[in-house]
Design a protein around this motif. Sequence first.
Motif, PDB file in Angstrom:
ATOM      1  N   ALA A   1      -0.862  18.031   1.076  1.00 31.91           N
ATOM      2  CA  ALA A   1      -0.852  16.842   0.206  1.00 31.91           C
ATOM      3  C   ALA A   1       0.537  16.703  -0.411  1.00 31.91           C
ATOM      4  CB  ALA A   1      -1.896  16.991  -0.893  1.00 31.91           C
ATOM      5  N   SER A   2       0.937  15.449  -0.708  1.00 35.41           N
ATOM      6  CA  SER A   2       2.244  15.254  -1.359  1.00 35.41           C
ATOM      7  C   SER A   2       2.060  15.331  -2.876  1.00 35.41           C
ATOM      8  CB  SER A   2       2.830  13.888  -0.973  1.00 35.41           C
ATOM      9  OG  SER A   2       2.133  12.852  -1.645  1.00 35.41           O
ATOM     10  N   ILE A   3       3.148  15.663  -3.561  1.00 38.12           N
ATOM     11  CA  ILE A   3       3.078  15.776  -5.025  1.00 38.12           C
ATOM     12  C   ILE A   3       2.808  14.391  -5.647  1.00 38.12           C
ATOM     13  CG2 ILE A   3       4.391  16.389  -7.107  1.00 38.12           C
ATOM     14  CD1 ILE A   3       3.490  18.825  -5.412  1.00 38.12           C
TER      15      ILE A   3
ATOM     16  N   ALA B   1      -5.100  15.277  -8.571  1.00 42.20           N
ATOM     17  CA  ALA B   1      -5.725  16.264  -7.685  1.00 42.20           C
ATOM     18  C   ALA B   1      -5.998  17.576  -8.422  1.00 42.20           C
ATOM     19  CB  ALA B   1      -4.809  16.535  -6.492  1.00 42.20           C
ATOM     20  N   SER B   2      -6.966  18.263  -7.910  1.00 46.53           N
ATOM     21  CA  SER B   2      -7.311  19.571  -8.475  1.00 46.53           C
ATOM     22  C   SER B   2      -7.842  20.435  -7.348  1.00 46.53           C
ATOM     23  CB  SER B   2      -8.347  19.400  -9.582  1.00 46.53           C
ATOM     24  OG  SER B   2      -9.464  18.731  -9.064  1.00 46.53           O
ATOM     25  N   GLY B   3      -8.303  21.611  -7.683  1.00 46.70           N
ATOM     26  CA  GLY B   3      -8.805  22.485  -6.615  1.00 46.70           C
ATOM     27  C   GLY B   3      -9.566  23.639  -7.226  1.00 46.70           C
TER      28      GLY B   3
ATOM     29  N   LEU C   1      -0.485  -4.275  -5.772  1.00 42.93           N
ATOM     30  CA  LEU C   1      -0.490  -2.833  -5.501  1.00 42.93           C
ATOM     31  C   LEU C   1      -1.880  -2.310  -5.164  1.00 42.93           C
ATOM     32  CD1 LEU C   1       1.818  -1.795  -8.453  1.00 42.93           C
ATOM     33  CD2 LEU C   1       2.356  -1.453  -6.057  1.00 42.93           C
ATOM     34  N   ASN C   2      -2.011  -1.749  -3.981  1.00 41.03           N
ATOM     35  CA  ASN C   2      -3.266  -1.131  -3.540  1.00 41.03           C
ATOM     36  C   ASN C   2      -4.500  -1.980  -3.865  1.00 41.03           C
ATOM     37  OD1 ASN C   2      -1.794   0.996  -2.627  1.00 41.03           O
ATOM     38  ND2 ASN C   2      -2.824   2.571  -3.821  1.00 41.03           N
ATOM     39  N   PRO C   3      -4.504  -3.282  -3.515  1.00 40.30           N
ATOM     40  CA  PRO C   3      -5.692  -4.073  -3.845  1.00 40.30           C
ATOM     41  C   PRO C   3      -6.921  -3.506  -3.126  1.00 40.30           C
ATOM     42  CG  PRO C   3      -4.163  -5.331  -2.461  1.00 40.30           C
ATOM     43  CD  PRO C   3      -3.473  -4.048  -2.811  1.00 40.30           C
TER      44      PRO C   3
ATOM     45  N   ILE D   1       0.860  -1.178   0.000  1.00 37.25           N
ATOM     46  CA  ILE D   1       0.000   0.000   0.000  1.00 37.25           C
ATOM     47  C   ILE D   1       0.900   1.232   0.000  1.00 37.25           C
ATOM     48  CG2 ILE D   1      -0.286  -0.039   2.522  1.00 37.25           C
ATOM     49  CD1 ILE D   1      -3.146   0.890   0.365  1.00 37.25           C
ATOM     50  N   THR D   2       0.683   2.099  -0.966  1.00 41.06           N
ATOM     51  CA  THR D   2       1.520   3.292  -1.083  1.00 41.06           C
ATOM     52  C   THR D   2       0.864   4.451  -0.344  1.00 41.06           C
ATOM     53  OG1 THR D   2       2.153   2.524  -3.262  1.00 41.06           O
ATOM     54  CG2 THR D   2       2.676   4.798  -2.732  1.00 41.06           C
ATOM     55  N   GLN D   3       1.690   5.171   0.416  1.00 39.77           N
ATOM     56  CA  GLN D   3       1.177   6.351   1.119  1.00 39.77           C
ATOM     57  C   GLN D   3       1.994   7.581   0.749  1.00 39.77           C
ATOM     58  OE1 GLN D   3       1.312   5.430   5.341  1.00 39.77           O
ATOM     59  NE2 GLN D   3      -0.678   4.400   5.249  1.00 39.77           N
ATOM     60  N   GLY D   4       1.284   8.689   0.513  1.00 40.29           N
ATOM     61  CA  GLY D   4       1.930   9.990   0.394  1.00 40.29           C
ATOM     62  C   GLY D   4       1.792  10.670   1.750  1.00 40.29           C
ATOM     63  N   ALA D   5       1.008  11.755   1.769  1.00 39.97           N
ATOM     64  CA  ALA D   5       0.845  12.491   3.030  1.00 39.97           C
ATOM     65  C   ALA D   5      -0.428  12.085   3.781  1.00 39.97           C
ATOM     66  CB  ALA D   5       0.827  13.983   2.747  1.00 39.97           C
ATOM     67  N   ARG D   6      -1.176  11.116   3.274  1.00 37.53           N
ATOM     68  CA  ARG D   6      -2.402  10.586   3.900  1.00 37.53           C
ATOM     69  C   ARG D   6      -3.458  11.674   4.131  1.00 37.53           C
ATOM     70  NH1 ARG D   6      -1.808   8.936   8.699  1.00 37.53           N
ATOM     71  NH2 ARG D   6       0.169   9.981   9.028  1.00 37.53           N
ATOM     72  N   THR D   7      -3.544  12.617   3.195  1.00 39.69           N
ATOM     73  CA  THR D   7      -4.627  13.604   3.296  1.00 39.69           C
ATOM     74  C   THR D   7      -5.846  13.161   2.485  1.00 39.69           C
ATOM     75  OG1 THR D   7      -3.997  14.917   1.358  1.00 39.69           O
ATOM     76  CG2 THR D   7      -2.909  15.470   3.439  1.00 39.69           C
ATOM     77  N   GLY D   8      -5.738  12.027   1.820  1.00 42.80           N
ATOM     78  CA  GLY D   8      -6.842  11.538   0.986  1.00 42.80           C
ATOM     79  C   GLY D   8      -8.070  11.262   1.838  1.00 42.80           C
TER      80      GLY D   8
HETATM   81  C1  LIG Z   1      -9.372  19.370   4.201  1.00 42.03           C
HETATM   82  C2  LIG Z   1      -9.121  18.643   2.899  1.00 42.03           C
HETATM   83  C3  LIG Z   1      -9.366  19.290   1.702  1.00 42.03           C
HETATM   84  C4  LIG Z   1      -9.095  18.641   0.487  1.00 42.03           C
HETATM   85  N1  LIG Z   1      -9.318  19.317  -0.676  1.00 42.03           N
HETATM   86  C5  LIG Z   1      -9.020  18.724  -1.862  1.00 42.03           C
HETATM   87  C6  LIG Z   1      -9.196  19.439  -3.084  1.00 42.03           C
HETATM   88  O1  LIG Z   1      -9.601  20.607  -3.117  1.00 42.03           O
HETATM   89  N2  LIG Z   1      -8.876  18.796  -4.244  1.00 42.03           N
HETATM   90  C7  LIG Z   1      -8.397  17.512  -4.263  1.00 42.03           C
HETATM   91  O2  LIG Z   1      -8.107  16.992  -5.347  1.00 42.03           O
HETATM   92  N3  LIG Z   1      -8.246  16.817  -3.120  1.00 42.03           N
HETATM   93  C8  LIG Z   1      -8.531  17.385  -1.926  1.00 42.03           C
HETATM   94  N4  LIG Z   1      -8.355  16.684  -0.764  1.00 42.03           N
HETATM   95  C9  LIG Z   1      -7.926  15.270  -0.831  1.00 42.03           C
HETATM   96  C10 LIG Z   1      -6.401  15.041  -0.849  1.00 42.03           C
HETATM   97  O3  LIG Z   1      -5.713  16.143  -0.305  1.00 42.03           O
HETATM   98  C11 LIG Z   1      -5.895  14.759  -2.256  1.00 42.03           C
HETATM   99  O4  LIG Z   1      -6.533  13.592  -2.770  1.00 42.03           O
HETATM  100  C12 LIG Z   1      -4.379  14.556  -2.364  1.00 42.03           C
HETATM  101  O5  LIG Z   1      -4.030  14.458  -3.727  1.00 42.03           O
HETATM  102  C13 LIG Z   1      -3.872  13.325  -1.630  1.00 42.03           C
HETATM  103  O6  LIG Z   1      -2.458  13.421  -1.548  1.00 42.03           O
HETATM  104  P1  LIG Z   1      -1.681  12.622  -0.399  1.00 42.03           P
HETATM  105  O7  LIG Z   1      -0.241  12.843  -0.583  1.00 42.03           O
HETATM  106  O8  LIG Z   1      -2.214  12.972   0.928  1.00 42.03           O
HETATM  107  O9  LIG Z   1      -2.037  11.128  -0.787  1.00 42.03           O
HETATM  108  P2  LIG Z   1      -2.476   9.921   0.145  1.00 42.03           P
HETATM  109  O10 LIG Z   1      -3.728  10.273   0.888  1.00 42.03           O
HETATM  110  O11 LIG Z   1      -1.337   9.455   0.941  1.00 42.03           O
HETATM  111  O12 LIG Z   1      -2.820   8.846  -0.961  1.00 42.03           O
HETATM  112  C14 LIG Z   1      -3.911   9.032  -1.842  1.00 42.03           C
HETATM  113  C15 LIG Z   1      -3.887   7.916  -2.902  1.00 42.03           C
HETATM  114  O13 LIG Z   1      -2.745   8.077  -3.740  1.00 42.03           O
HETATM  115  C16 LIG Z   1      -1.892   6.921  -3.648  1.00 42.03           C
HETATM  116  N5  LIG Z   1      -0.521   7.430  -3.646  1.00 42.03           N
HETATM  117  C17 LIG Z   1       0.010   8.355  -2.808  1.00 42.03           C
HETATM  118  N6  LIG Z   1       1.279   8.611  -3.160  1.00 42.03           N
HETATM  119  C18 LIG Z   1       1.550   7.827  -4.231  1.00 42.03           C
HETATM  120  C19 LIG Z   1       2.683   7.627  -5.044  1.00 42.03           C
HETATM  121  N7  LIG Z   1       3.830   8.293  -4.854  1.00 42.03           N
HETATM  122  N8  LIG Z   1       2.605   6.725  -6.043  1.00 42.03           N
HETATM  123  C20 LIG Z   1       1.475   6.045  -6.292  1.00 42.03           C
HETATM  124  N9  LIG Z   1       0.367   6.187  -5.555  1.00 42.03           N
HETATM  125  C21 LIG Z   1       0.399   7.070  -4.541  1.00 42.03           C
HETATM  126  C22 LIG Z   1      -2.294   6.223  -2.366  1.00 42.03           C
HETATM  127  O14 LIG Z   1      -2.028   4.849  -2.437  1.00 42.03           O
HETATM  128  C23 LIG Z   1      -3.780   6.528  -2.311  1.00 42.03           C
HETATM  129  O15 LIG Z   1      -4.489   5.645  -3.137  1.00 42.03           O
HETATM  130  C24 LIG Z   1      -8.607  17.304   0.475  1.00 42.03           C
HETATM  131  C25 LIG Z   1      -8.350  16.660   1.690  1.00 42.03           C
HETATM  132  C26 LIG Z   1      -8.605  17.313   2.879  1.00 42.03           C
HETATM  133  C27 LIG Z   1      -8.302  16.598   4.167  1.00 42.03           C
END
Ligand SMILES: Cc1cc2nc3c(=O)[nH]c(=O)nc-3n(C[C@H](O)[C@H](O)[C@H](O)COP(=O)(O)OP(=O)(O)OC[C@H]3O[C@@H](n4cnc5c(N)ncnc54)[C@H](O)[C@@H]3O)c2cc1C
Length: 507
Positions: free
Chosen positions: A127-129, A137-139, A497-499, A60-67
């Motif tokens: 969020a991580s890139i 992601a978008s906004g 991967l991410n089943p 399971i792949t994690q970035g910043a876990r804001t998903g």
């Molecule tokens: C308050 C709040 C507001 C938000 N607003 C928005 C918004 O406006 N727009 C928006 O698009 N999202 C928004 N989000 C959701 C989130 O921030 C996005 O989805 C962001 O892109 C997730 O990035 P992350 O690094 O936290 O990924 P994670 O939460 O760690 O992972 C998300 C998914 O991506 C996969 N992943 C992560 N890193 C990698 C990598 N390097 N390679 C392959 N797979 C990977 C993970 O396995 C998982 O399936 C919001 C979240 C919160 C809490």
Amino acid sequence: MRKCSITMTVQISPFNTDFQEFLSDESKRTGTADAITFPTTEAEVIEAVRYANERGLKLITQGARTGIVAGAVPEGGLIINLRSMNAIGEPTADGVVVQPGALLCDLRDIIEPVGLFFGPDPTETSASIGGMAACNASGAMSFYYGAMRSWVQSLRMVLSDGDVISIKRAENFSKGRSFSLTTESGRTISGQLPDYTMPDVKSAAGYYAADDMDLIDLLIGSEGTLGIITETGLRLTPRPAAINGLTIFLPSEQAAIELVNAARSMFAESEAALVAIEFFNHDALDLLRNAKATNPAFEAIPALKDQYHTAIYVEFHAPDADAIEEAAMELIETVMELGGSDEDTWFATTDRELEPIKAFRHATPEAVNLLIGERKRDVPELTKLGTDMSVPDDCLADALAMYNAGLSERGLESVIFGHIGNNHVHVNILPHDMDQYSIGRELYLGWADKVVKMGGSVSAEHGIGRLKVPFLEMMYGNGTIAQMRALKKLFDPNGLLNPGVMFQAQG
Ligand SMILES: Cc1cc2nc3c(=O)[nH]c(=O)nc-3n(C[C@H](O)[C@H](O)[C@H](O)COP(=O)(O)OP(=O)(O)OC[C@H]3O[C@@H](n4cnc5c(N)ncnc54)[C@H](O)[C@@H]3O)c2cc1C
């Protein structure tokens, strides 16, 4: 499991309670894991993947876990958390190379002082890139600048067997729906892309597939199901010289819809670009009023007068302030026709003035999450029910009417806010108990069905993750899900991967 560091440089730790936080993301769902690793280089990611392969461990792949759709929540196996791969290269007008764990806020801190700009702006800037690329992601500003997909120029992705795909934009295209990609070891991955037509709206639902498509776009938005992104090359542009924001208060939701519909086409000839149109309904404003009054963490939100019913935030970018002033004046004329006024509009013309307004936008989902957190103390199974659906322009009013009618008929508490420029609002149902939760979930499923019939998407930006799997099935049907599963199998034959992310894992 023993710590493994003798023949490998990557450290893999058996899972224990010290790592508890890595069992969940912002969805607040909690999973389980056997082991965890924090690789520092792509070579270490490859080692970790091979380690998992040898032991048949899921990854399971994690970035910043804001998903917020539980995509990063493990269901057993090895967590690959990329937070230590967070280097950001030297930014130039040609772009910047970024490791996956780098955070959006850190990227901005580096590029903005040198006059550069990056368009994707999820509200959560921690969020991580890599996560943003994985979720496309978008906004707010995607209204003008598009989502992550239009900013990623290259990427490197580690596959489930440890092989690597390195891909640059405009170098690899499908022929119709047939595709072929060569890995760094010289292996060819080829097959068919799913045959669906993507909805003509903002969408982050399922694999991107189109005729003669650039294959980098398939990897972007694949939610970690095809590979682990270890590097992205991002496009940058010069930072606009003038950035202004206007928060406009209107006496009704109908007036807000009319303003949005008028604003969309108003500035086609202007030097000022309208880059964002955001919405806050009256319940969202009430939630913020209450948060400001009761929680010191929300003190910085500007005060909201009692008569403010509904708010629209718009942002303009332009080469100079005069162009924006002209555009803003034109918009204010329409605002006044719709019952608003310039005295009751907040103008932000400097970064400093924009800050509290951005805080106001971010405070809305934060306040929702806090409220649900409080209710969870009494009803631990409770979660918020947040929609993320988009519809075509001409269905905006119908979609809002549908949401409002459903909520009021069932007496459910809610707030509605979000990216109304893209006809993409987040309806957050706020249940008090599990009965209300079930009623809300039923309602949500009914809406999703109607949104699909309107030609919309069940996920405009958050992705499918684990929580929205039934919605993707509803959008595309089981036959198409089978095509997506077949595509994944070409990249990840053993389903490591991410089943369970995007579609049900196959037994
Ligand atoms: C308050 C709040 C507001 C938000 N607003 C928005 C918004 O406006 N727009 C928006 O698009 N999202 C928004 N989000 C959701 C989130 O921030 C996005 O989805 C962001 O892109 C997730 O990035 P992350 O690094 O936290 O990924 P994670 O939460 O760690 O992972 C998300 C998914 O991506 C996969 N992943 C992560 N890193 C990698 C990598 N390097 N390679 C392959 N797979 C990977 C993970 O396995 C998982 O399936 C919001 C979240 C919160 C809490």
